[in-house]
Design a protein around this motif. Sequence first.
Motif, PDB file in Angstrom:
ATOM      1  N   ALA A   1       0.036   4.196  -2.496  1.00  0.00           N
ATOM      2  CA  ALA A   1      -1.163   4.960  -2.126  1.00  0.00           C
ATOM      3  C   ALA A   1      -0.864   5.855  -0.914  1.00  0.00           C
TER       4      ALA A   1
ATOM      5  N   ASP B   1      -3.335   9.008  -0.794  1.00  0.00           N
ATOM      6  CA  ASP B   1      -4.572   8.250  -0.954  1.00  0.00           C
ATOM      7  C   ASP B   1      -4.744   7.338   0.268  1.00  0.00           C
ATOM      8  N   ARG B   2      -5.201   7.951   1.347  1.00  0.00           N
ATOM      9  CA  ARG B   2      -5.251   7.263   2.631  1.00  0.00           C
ATOM     10  C   ARG B   2      -6.242   6.099   2.635  1.00  0.00           C
TER      11      ARG B   2
ATOM     12  N   GLY C   1       0.791  -1.236   0.000  1.00  0.00           N
ATOM     13  CA  GLY C   1       0.000   0.000   0.000  1.00  0.00           C
ATOM     14  C   GLY C   1       0.813   1.271   0.000  1.00  0.00           C
TER      15      GLY C   1
ATOM     16  N   LEU D   1      -5.484  -1.597   1.750  1.00  0.00           N
ATOM     17  CA  LEU D   1      -4.396  -2.545   1.500  1.00  0.00           C
ATOM     18  C   LEU D   1      -3.726  -2.962   2.805  1.00  0.00           C
TER      19      LEU D   1
ATOM     20  N   ASP E   1      -7.256   4.079   0.191  1.00  0.00           N
ATOM     21  CA  ASP E   1      -6.722   2.881  -0.467  1.00  0.00           C
ATOM     22  C   ASP E   1      -5.574   2.285   0.330  1.00  0.00           C
TER      23      ASP E   1
END
Lengths: 475, 257
Positions: free
Chosen positions: B53, B58-59, B50, B65, B61
């Motif tokens: 992201a 992009d917290r 992750g 993950l 996503d």
Amino acid sequence: MKPSSHLFKTQAAAALADPELQRALRQATTDGFAAKRAAAVAAFPEFEALRERGRRIKDHALRHLDVYLARFAAAVETNGGRVHWAEDAATACSVILDICRQAGAAKVVKSKTMVGEEIGLNPALEAGGLEVVETDLGEYIIQLAGEPPSHIIAPAIHKTREQIGVLFDRHHHGGRAVRPHTVPNLVDEARHVLRGKFLEAEVGITGANFLVAETGTVVLVTNEGNADLSLTLPDTHIVVAGIEKVVPTLADATTLLRLLARSATGQEITTYTTFVTGARREGETDGPRNYHVVLVDNGRSRMLADEFREMLRCIRCGACMNHCPVYSAIGGHAYGWVYPGPMGSVLTPRMIGLDTAYDLPNACTLNGRCRSVCPVQIPLPALLRRLREQQFERGLGGKPTRWALRAWAWLARRPRLYQALTGTVAGLWSRLPGKRGAVRRLPFAAGWTASRDLPTPTDPTFLSQWRQKGKRHHD
Amino acid sequence: MPDHSSPPRVAVFVTCLADLLRPQVGFATVKLLEAAGCRVEVPTTQTCCGQPAYNSGDRADAQALARQTIAACEEFDYVVLPSGSCAGMLRQYPALLADDPAWAARARGLADKTYELVSFLTDVIRLDRLPPVRYHRTVTYHDACSGLRELGIREQPRRLLAQVEGLRLVEMRDTEVCCGFGGTFCVKYPEISARLATDKCAAIAATGADEVLAGDLGCLLNIAGRLRRDGSPVKARHVAEVLAGLTDSPAIGEDRA
């Protein structure tokens, strides 16, 4: 100054292509400040413990900022000075201009102040009809050149000795080369010009490195003594400082001084460390007759209230930029505003906008070296990442990048599909005829392949091979 | 806590880069862990930690993950990754999921048993002797930033490399300076990234080493790609390949014979 942070990419590219700038930067950052700091830290085994103390002092002061500011202001007034509170840049400038007018001033000398740059003080005073002369050598150089500082403690770090020589010849000798451009000659020349300015000025303006609440003292550090001349010779002394500069006691200030000089220039202590506690008193033979302290908020109290409070610990030493590979490659002007490098990449978007300064938090590899040298342990990479989150939440940044990221994440959240797809790609690629282990060009990967080959899959994925192995095991 | 009477059950999280571009790093990881007496398993629902992201802001996503990785790996005694950067990401999960009480504790549980491969071998398993391995090369070692500064990995790989017969390690200048990879940084700011990669490759070349080793594939792909573009004879390999003796195949980005 007018921000140009939105042109970061263009400015960075220009900086990378400028051989003079590259030469100046290489000398100054890697071989200069970083090496000197390393030597100073190596000679001072308690340094790590001191960093922890520095962090605690600043955290404590910030947690009780209202108390310590009030205490500092009361002490200044008791000592006969006047304190002015400025909520924003415009207020700060107009307060300072008013003081100059009341003093009947035509000429102002200034000792280097970053908050002065932040609020745009020079243009404001000049618009008010005053002559303003910078007295820090580096700041004087960039004032002549009509440029903003490119480093918070070494404003002319981007200039080579030859460039400065030519600049001095133009401004001091009508373009004639009078003497060889050696460092002693250049320093002599600036000293000669500035001496006259110190004697003529009615007002001297300085910044502040620390404000001491218990005594109302302003602490100033320089290596040239120009702050001392700026504040003792003119009749009026104005201090301009951000509200985050206050610390409770003189002992706290000295702890931070030990961190500041080592972190900034690798010195144990700066050549001049000055404690100013008000105007000339009765019976004293020197010093200003009027003394003002202008305390500037300009977004700081908002930062105090949110998740960027730790940034207010910053003591403006410049270690983060001296150790930043990106700053070392492109210099300070590419960042497009007053504060460059890692600390600037946190502060600038807060002050001029997440959108305008979009690139600053992103143009960072998150390598963490800035955090590891910060004398007050500001988690700069985490703060930069937080700014990226805010940008993402607001939908800033290029649409293609966002879509690519979302698509990739969508896939990565579906392990079976993800593995089927990567397995197929790697399987096909590794069976392509030819023996090449990398490609020179790939659509959609131009950012990578412009300067690097891209290693390509040479075997089926690890997970698919592992699965095959497992099957053989069980058969 | 792991039961010390039986061999520890170790999950290998291979990392998406190694899975796709350098599978032998995964096999080297398995080989080293098995040689160190671990029971190795590879959770099949793993994809990416992750980090792309997370570092792109992009917290949501990144959190999704993180949950996926926790679910895939939490049943094991340890999770080991051949990457300081991705191991550092798993250690970030508690902060990433701090607002989610149900997951925060599980994230803490996973973070506490997550290790980068080389430091796991030296600091947790306390491996004194590597299985005998030979590699007659002069190498230099690049300290990948996340491993170095987030996880304190510096001496560990050097200690193990010292046991490789025939290997000579020559240190480069500025070994702790970033190579310019930086995840999405390298494609978002290609000119700056290229400049840092160029400086790094110059430092590598100045040592006269045959190969550069490191513990992170991101950096290695960047360095190998730049070396290759320059026509440099210096090769790049993951340190695990050398320690495990899996060095018969071409180096990273190198053409097949």
